[in-house]
Design an enzyme around this catalytic site. Structure first.
Site, PDB file in Angstrom:
ATOM      1  N   LYS A  31     -15.943  -0.630   1.832  1.00 44.98           N
ATOM      2  CA  LYS A  31     -14.777  -0.843   1.167  1.00 44.98           C
ATOM      3  C   LYS A  31     -13.692  -0.018   1.820  1.00 44.98           C
ATOM      4  O   LYS A  31     -14.014   1.133   2.565  1.00 44.98           O
ATOM      5  CB  LYS A  31     -14.834  -0.645   0.019  1.00 44.98           C
ATOM      6  CG  LYS A  31     -15.801  -1.092  -0.890  1.00 44.98           C
ATOM      7  CD  LYS A  31     -15.336  -3.050  -0.974  1.00 44.98           C
ATOM      8  CE  LYS A  31     -16.243  -3.617  -1.714  1.00 44.98           C
ATOM      9  NZ  LYS A  31     -17.517  -4.069  -1.036  1.00 44.98           N
ATOM     10  N   ASP A  32     -12.534  -0.639   1.907  1.00 46.36           N
ATOM     11  CA  ASP A  32     -11.249   0.352   2.329  1.00 46.36           C
ATOM     12  C   ASP A  32     -11.190   1.504   1.945  1.00 46.36           C
ATOM     13  O   ASP A  32     -11.325   1.791   0.814  1.00 46.36           O
ATOM     14  CB  ASP A  32     -10.003  -0.765   2.334  1.00 46.36           C
ATOM     15  CG  ASP A  32      -9.006  -0.445   3.115  1.00 46.36           C
ATOM     16  OD1 ASP A  32      -8.796   0.701   3.720  1.00 46.36           O
ATOM     17  OD2 ASP A  32      -8.142  -1.397   3.307  1.00 46.36           O
ATOM     18  N   ARG A  33     -10.653   2.446   2.717  1.00 48.71           N
ATOM     19  CA  ARG A  33     -10.354   3.773   2.357  1.00 48.71           C
ATOM     20  C   ARG A  33      -8.802   3.661   1.653  1.00 48.71           C
ATOM     21  O   ARG A  33      -8.989   4.548   0.640  1.00 48.71           O
ATOM     22  CB  ARG A  33     -10.382   4.786   3.602  1.00 48.71           C
ATOM     23  CG  ARG A  33      -9.840   6.194   3.380  1.00 48.71           C
ATOM     24  CD  ARG A  33      -9.510   6.729   4.605  1.00 48.71           C
ATOM     25  NE  ARG A  33     -10.802   6.885   5.334  1.00 48.71           N
ATOM     26  CZ  ARG A  33     -10.842   7.401   6.560  1.00 48.71           C
ATOM     27  NH1 ARG A  33      -9.658   7.745   7.067  1.00 48.71           N
ATOM     28  NH2 ARG A  33     -12.025   7.455   7.277  1.00 48.71           N
ATOM     29  N   LYS A  80     -14.007   4.486  -6.455  1.00 49.38           N
ATOM     30  CA  LYS A  80     -13.606   5.612  -5.071  1.00 49.38           C
ATOM     31  C   LYS A  80     -12.117   5.479  -4.911  1.00 49.38           C
ATOM     32  O   LYS A  80     -11.696   4.304  -5.013  1.00 49.38           O
ATOM     33  CB  LYS A  80     -14.283   5.489  -4.119  1.00 49.38           C
ATOM     34  CG  LYS A  80     -14.352   4.155  -3.181  1.00 49.38           C
ATOM     35  CD  LYS A  80     -15.205   4.227  -2.011  1.00 49.38           C
ATOM     36  CE  LYS A  80     -14.974   3.124  -1.071  1.00 49.38           C
ATOM     37  NZ  LYS A  80     -13.717   3.020  -0.596  1.00 49.38           N
ATOM     38  N   ARG A 104       0.791  -1.130   0.173  1.00 51.08           N
ATOM     39  CA  ARG A 104       0.100   0.149  -0.167  1.00 51.08           C
ATOM     40  C   ARG A 104       0.774   1.338  -0.177  1.00 51.08           C
ATOM     41  O   ARG A 104       0.526   2.097   0.718  1.00 51.08           O
ATOM     42  CB  ARG A 104      -1.042  -0.008   1.158  1.00 51.08           C
ATOM     43  CG  ARG A 104      -2.036  -1.125   1.082  1.00 51.08           C
ATOM     44  CD  ARG A 104      -3.031  -0.822   2.267  1.00 51.08           C
ATOM     45  NE  ARG A 104      -3.752  -2.179   2.506  1.00 51.08           N
ATOM     46  CZ  ARG A 104      -5.191  -2.034   2.534  1.00 51.08           C
ATOM     47  NH1 ARG A 104      -5.780  -0.853   2.487  1.00 51.08           N
ATOM     48  NH2 ARG A 104      -5.962  -3.347   2.842  1.00 51.08           N
TER      49      ARG A 104
END
Length: 413
Positions: A96-98, A67, A38
């Protein structure tokens, strides 16, 4: 990160100093990969798969969006504001993950679709619009496709990753809740505990600045400059009435429920840790999970049912505490009771009529990793060796459980 040393040491649990044996790994004996996760939003891509086909008819507009760097809650808030609608009118199937690039569906009933023609929302891109006959609700989800880039990999890590993915497909993936479930610094379960025990000032204090803020009133907490709008609103309501419980009325109900759900998840994860690595082995007193329909039943004869577990028809399950959670007995029950005691919770504690009450239930300790969905390859990205992973998981399962095994990184699960 990426060490191949077996996990055999004893570590101290982060919850109340309890001593627990560090769990083994399903992929033990296979060399782990190395690398970093990440570093960029595009390193973690999630594509949502709905549970049903959209028929193109009906009063509900379905919007497929991409997004970037937004939580699902923030995406819903921005979309509702741009369209002049209330947030609760926007339906979604999952959160969902940011810290990712994610594609998911949102629904709004009786939407004038002409308003979408010039829609511009930072961090949110509209990909597709269609219609359907019902509102999109939590759980209307078959699963998610993940494409993840691990940077700074070593030569041969592509083959090593594929070998571990195949091992997980054969034996089952530990169905742990990911770290994102627990919030920054793992505070979300503590918020849930404060709600269930009626410690409402403590709830706001922990939410604002963790244990550093314990004992502070709303004025002092506001002076810390909390960034989240719903937190600021709650603190101002507390200051207005001098009543922290009344102030909770200004906090979205779904967030309050998420806090106690995180506490349930923490309990489940610890039970799973204690059952590793033999997640396909039934114990006396287990509650088995039937994979084809999610039904659960008490195991009367573990040896007789073991063949069904070996074929992945059933798996042992763990508790998500609450009044509706089936209770394990025997050896399995002893493990679960010890974990409940470790976290100072009971099934009855969740049985409240407030928005943060939870019914409880059971969750499989392992899930399948479809072999046909698996891929791992090495590539060059700007002169750096990377491994690109691809796999699919059913709804409610976390990609971090896969990454934890591949990188042999306990912090990921």
């Amino acid at each position: 990160m990426g060490s191949t040393r077996p996990a055999t040491s004893v570590t101290r649990s982060t919850q109340r100093g309890a001593m627990t044996a560090e769990p083994a790994w399903v992929c033990a004996g296979l060399p782990a990969i190395s690398g970093r996760l990440r570093e960029e939003q595009r390193d973690f891509v999630v594509v949502e798969r709905l549970a049903y086909e959209l028929d193109g008819e009906g009063t509900h507009s379905f919007l497929r969006v991409r997004k970037t760097g937004l939580s699902s809650f923030e995406a819903v808030r921005r979309l509702a504001r741009a369209l002049g609608r209330r947030e609760r009118e926007v339906g979604y199937a999952g959160l969902k993950d940011r810290h990712a690039v994610t594609e998911q569906w949102l629904s709004i009933e009786h939407l004038d679709q002409s308003k979408l023609s010039d829609l511009e929302i930072p961090g949110l891109e509209l990909l597709e619009v269609t219609r359907h006959r019902n509102k999109l609700k939590m759980g209307h989800l078959r699963g998610n496709r993940f494409e993840i880039r691990v940077r700074g990999a070593a030569a041969g890590d592509g083959e090593r990753a594929m070998a571990m993915l195949q091992r997980l497909a054969e034996r089952g993936l530990p169905n742990a809740f990911g770290a994102q479930r627990f919030g920054h610094g793992g505070v979300t379960p503590r918020l849930g505990q404060a709600l269930l025990t009626g410690e409402f000032p403590r709830f706001f204090q922990l939410w604002t600045a963790g244990e550093d803020a314990l004992g502070e009133g709303p004025e002092a907490l506001l002076a810390r400059g909390p960034g989240e709008r719903m937190l600021r609103d709650g603190l101002m309501r507390w200051r207005e009435r001098g009543d922290a419980e009344w102030a909770l009325r200004g906090v979205p109900k779904r967030f309050l429920s998420l806090c106690t759900a995180a506490l349930q998840s923490e309990v489940f994860n610890e039970v799973l840790r204690r059952r590793l690595p033999e997640l396909g082995e039934l114990l006396p007193g287990d509650i088995a999970f039937l994979h084809r329909n999610g039904a659960c039943f008490a195991v009367e004869d573990a040896a007789a049912e073991q063949a069904r577990a070996a074929s992945f028809e059933i798996s042992p399950s763990g508790p998500q505490p609450g009044p509706a959670c089936l209770r394990a007995t025997g050896q399995a029950g002893e493990i679960e009771d010890a974990v409940l005691e470790q976290f100072a919770v009971s099934h009855e504690l969740f049985d409240v009529r407030d928005p943060w009450g939870q019914k409880g239930g059971r969750r499989a300790l392992r899930v399948s990793l479809p072999p046909e969905s698996l891929a791992a390859k090495e590539l060059d990205d700007g002169g750096e060796r990377c491994v690109e992973l691809a796999f699919e998981l059913g709804r409610g399962s976390f990609a971090t459980a896969v990454l934890a095994e591949l990188l042999r990184d306990e912090a990921l699960r």
